[in-house]
Write an enzyme that holds these catalytic residues in place. Structure first.
Site, PDB file in Angstrom:
ATOM      1  N   SER A  23       0.808  -1.204   0.050  1.00 16.74           N
ATOM      2  CA  SER A  23       0.229  -0.025  -0.004  1.00 16.74           C
ATOM      3  C   SER A  23       1.264   1.193   0.033  1.00 16.74           C
ATOM      4  O   SER A  23       1.584   1.873  -0.549  1.00 16.74           O
ATOM      5  CB  SER A  23      -1.030   0.044   1.347  1.00 16.74           C
ATOM      6  OG  SER A  23      -2.348   0.629   1.221  1.00 16.74           O
ATOM      7  N   TRP A  49      -9.328   0.473  -6.184  1.00 21.52           N
ATOM      8  CA  TRP A  49      -9.024   2.269  -5.822  1.00 21.52           C
ATOM      9  C   TRP A  49      -7.851   1.729  -5.740  1.00 21.52           C
ATOM     10  O   TRP A  49      -7.496   2.415  -6.201  1.00 21.52           O
ATOM     11  CB  TRP A  49      -9.095   1.738  -3.894  1.00 21.52           C
ATOM     12  CG  TRP A  49      -8.661   2.857  -2.948  1.00 21.52           C
ATOM     13  CD1 TRP A  49      -7.765   3.362  -2.661  1.00 21.52           C
ATOM     14  CD2 TRP A  49      -9.366   4.420  -3.279  1.00 21.52           C
ATOM     15  NE1 TRP A  49      -7.629   4.521  -1.512  1.00 21.52           N
ATOM     16  CE2 TRP A  49      -8.644   5.154  -2.319  1.00 21.52           C
ATOM     17  CE3 TRP A  49     -10.694   4.890  -3.990  1.00 21.52           C
ATOM     18  CZ2 TRP A  49      -9.228   7.135  -2.225  1.00 21.52           C
ATOM     19  CZ3 TRP A  49     -10.961   5.925  -4.158  1.00 21.52           C
ATOM     20  CH2 TRP A  49     -10.017   6.991  -2.762  1.00 21.52           C
ATOM     21  N   HIS A  74      -7.505  -5.657  -0.272  1.00 16.41           N
ATOM     22  CA  HIS A  74      -6.010  -5.249   0.007  1.00 16.41           C
ATOM     23  C   HIS A  74      -5.470  -5.240   0.760  1.00 16.41           C
ATOM     24  O   HIS A  74      -6.052  -5.448   2.424  1.00 16.41           O
ATOM     25  CB  HIS A  74      -6.886  -3.167  -0.288  1.00 16.41           C
ATOM     26  CG  HIS A  74      -5.235  -2.341   0.363  1.00 16.41           C
ATOM     27  ND1 HIS A  74      -4.979  -1.908  -1.170  1.00 16.41           N
ATOM     28  CD2 HIS A  74      -5.332  -2.013   0.775  1.00 16.41           C
ATOM     29  CE1 HIS A  74      -4.112  -1.140  -0.758  1.00 16.41           C
ATOM     30  NE2 HIS A  74      -3.959  -1.108   0.857  1.00 16.41           N
TER      31      HIS A  74
END
Ligand code: GTR
Length: 455
Positions: free
Chosen positions: A294, A385, A436
């Protein structure tokens, strides 16, 4: 129809064909999508996410037309055709563009007064599986810091220096394993996380991030692991760049628009960890992989791009400002990220909010900066996203630079199907089922990839 009349129609027709083919070739975001075979976003998920926020685009068909800057012609004039010219001219120029317009400029190299202190050394840690070390790096050598603590696990039985994965963690070193002797950071953390009281973590958080750090599996695979709490380097909030390494190393006076943001600071911290790792005789300093998830995946890419002592680079779900192409404006965009996290990038990057086409770079050029070193990019199926497709395309469009070195990058016709890693070249990629996250599946692929290049 006589000949003249025919020519009259033919000319506009040919012009139309040429224009259309230019437009199609510019439309890099879709041209390599093999719609029948490759991964595609789940339609139900696209609808749900779109309905939650209409201003964010999750539809592949609504991606604007764009043209990617060509890494090989960045220095106007001619196209680079050999590795030597790339290394001498294009590579430094592209690196400078990322410094100037995206991440900001960090101080160069190891600070003279920086110190290392191995304050913990334990053989037979983790039930005899590992040698554990904890090392304090004091960046400016001052008692009050700033400093960061590296937690290192090495396979206990290895006779020669071991290759190792280095990565920053989100919540403190003690969260990556239940080992009771991992020290607890005193650095700032956001409230609301497990075990955090008054912006400080506690014993309660020990081991809570263990699923992201499969230490035992990594050791059994023959790799060491080193990790650092990223907030030791720079606390992750918009404090006007007063604390962490910004506070310690910034010049007095107004900040430049190309001054280093937090991603740049964290990446700089990784290079300082590398300074130590290279001195440790138990570690093979020529085979150190940098990994991040991330925002810390954005960071591992930026660290790998700048510091070629990192022999392999891994980006896990890094998304916008990481592996995803900015020009696709899919999921999180430059404007969104600069608004939510104004401290992550340099001030110049904000000029490109909703003006991605004007950026002198895009993220495939960041991947290209790793060449000829191996790089692995991974996405997750539910993580729209971060734009899985845009992450794949960055890998794909870095190919020509690997070719300059005579290396195979990622040779595919389109995006690979779900859970089908492609890792037979120097650019690895997979899109995994699930959200994620950083999982054992991801790690197993990274280790297999590292085996190919390190062993
Ligand atoms: C999100 C952010 C992403 C990603 C993520 C993370 O809120 O929008 O760019 O970095 O945080 O780091 O967990």
């Amino acid at each position: 129809m006589n000949i003249r009349k025919f020519e009259l129609y033919l000319l506009p027709f040919l012009l139309l064909i040429v224009t259309l083919s230019i437009l199609i070739s510019c439309h890099d975001g879709r041209s390599v999508v093999d719609k029948k075979q490759g991964w595609q976003a789940d339609e139900g998920l696209v609808d749900t996410l779109s309905n939650k926020n209409f201003s964010v685009n999750y539809f592949e068909d609504s991606i604007p037309l764009f043209e990617l800057p060509d890494p090989l012609t960045v220095l106007k004039g001619s196209s680079v055709t050999d590795a030597e010219t790339w290394n001498k001219t294009s590579r430094p120029a592209i690196l400078q563009l990322f410094r100037e317009f995206v991440y900001g400029i960090a101080p160069i190299g190891k600070p003279e007064s920086m110190t290392f202190d191995v304050y913990d050394l334990k053989k037979d840690a983790l039930a005899g599986l590992s040698t554990r070390k904890q090392v304090r790096i004091n960046f400016s050598g001052k008692l009050e810091g700033p400093f960061m603590d590296i937690l290192i696990y090495l396979p206990d039985n290895s006779e020669s220096p071991v290759p190792l994965f280095l990565g920053l963690n989100f919540q403190g070193n003690h969260t990556i394993n239940n080992d009771p002797e991992i020290s607890i950071t005193k650095s700032w953390l956001p409230n609301g996380r497990v075990g955090v009281v008054d912006n400080r973590t506690t014993e309660k958080a020990r081991g809570i991030a263990a699923s992201r750090w499969p230490v035992e599996e990594i050791l059994k695979h023959g790799y060491g692991l080193a990790t650092i709490y990223y907030g030791d380097i720079d606390p992750d909030f918009d404090d006007g760049f007063l604390n962490g390494v910004h506070g310690a190393f910034d010049q007095k006076g107004p900040r430049e628009s190309n001054a280093w943001g937090s991603v740049s600071a964290w990446a700089w911290g990784l290079s300082r960890a590398m300074d130590y790792l290279q001195t440790d005789k138990d570690i093979d300093g020529t085979h150190i992989a940098v990994i991040g998830h991330s925002r810390l995946g954005k960071t591992s890419l930026w660290a790998g791009a700048q510091d070629d002592r990192f022999a392999l680079v891994v980006s896990n779900c890094s998304g916008c400002g990481g592996a995803a192409l900015s020009r696709r404006k899919y999921g999180e965009t430059v404007g969104i990220i600069n608004t939510s996290f104004p401290h992550w990038f340099c001030r110049n990057f904000k000029k490109y909010n909703n003006k991605e086409d004007e950026l002198p770079v895009d993220q495939h050029m960041l991947i290209a900066l790793m060449a000829p070193r191996p790089v692995y990019i991974a996405s997750a199926d539910r993580d729209l996203w971060a734009d899985p497709h845009g992450e794949f395309l960055s890998a794909y469009y870095a190919n020509p630079v690997y070719k300059l070195f005579g290396k195979k990058g990622i040779e595919v016709k389109g995006m690979p199907p779900l859970d089908t890693p492609v890792q037979d070249g120097y650019i690895g990629y997979h899109v995994r089922s699930g959200k994620h996250d950083l999982t054992l599946y991801d790690w197993n692929n990274y280790m297999d990839f590292a085996d190919k290049h390190f062993r």
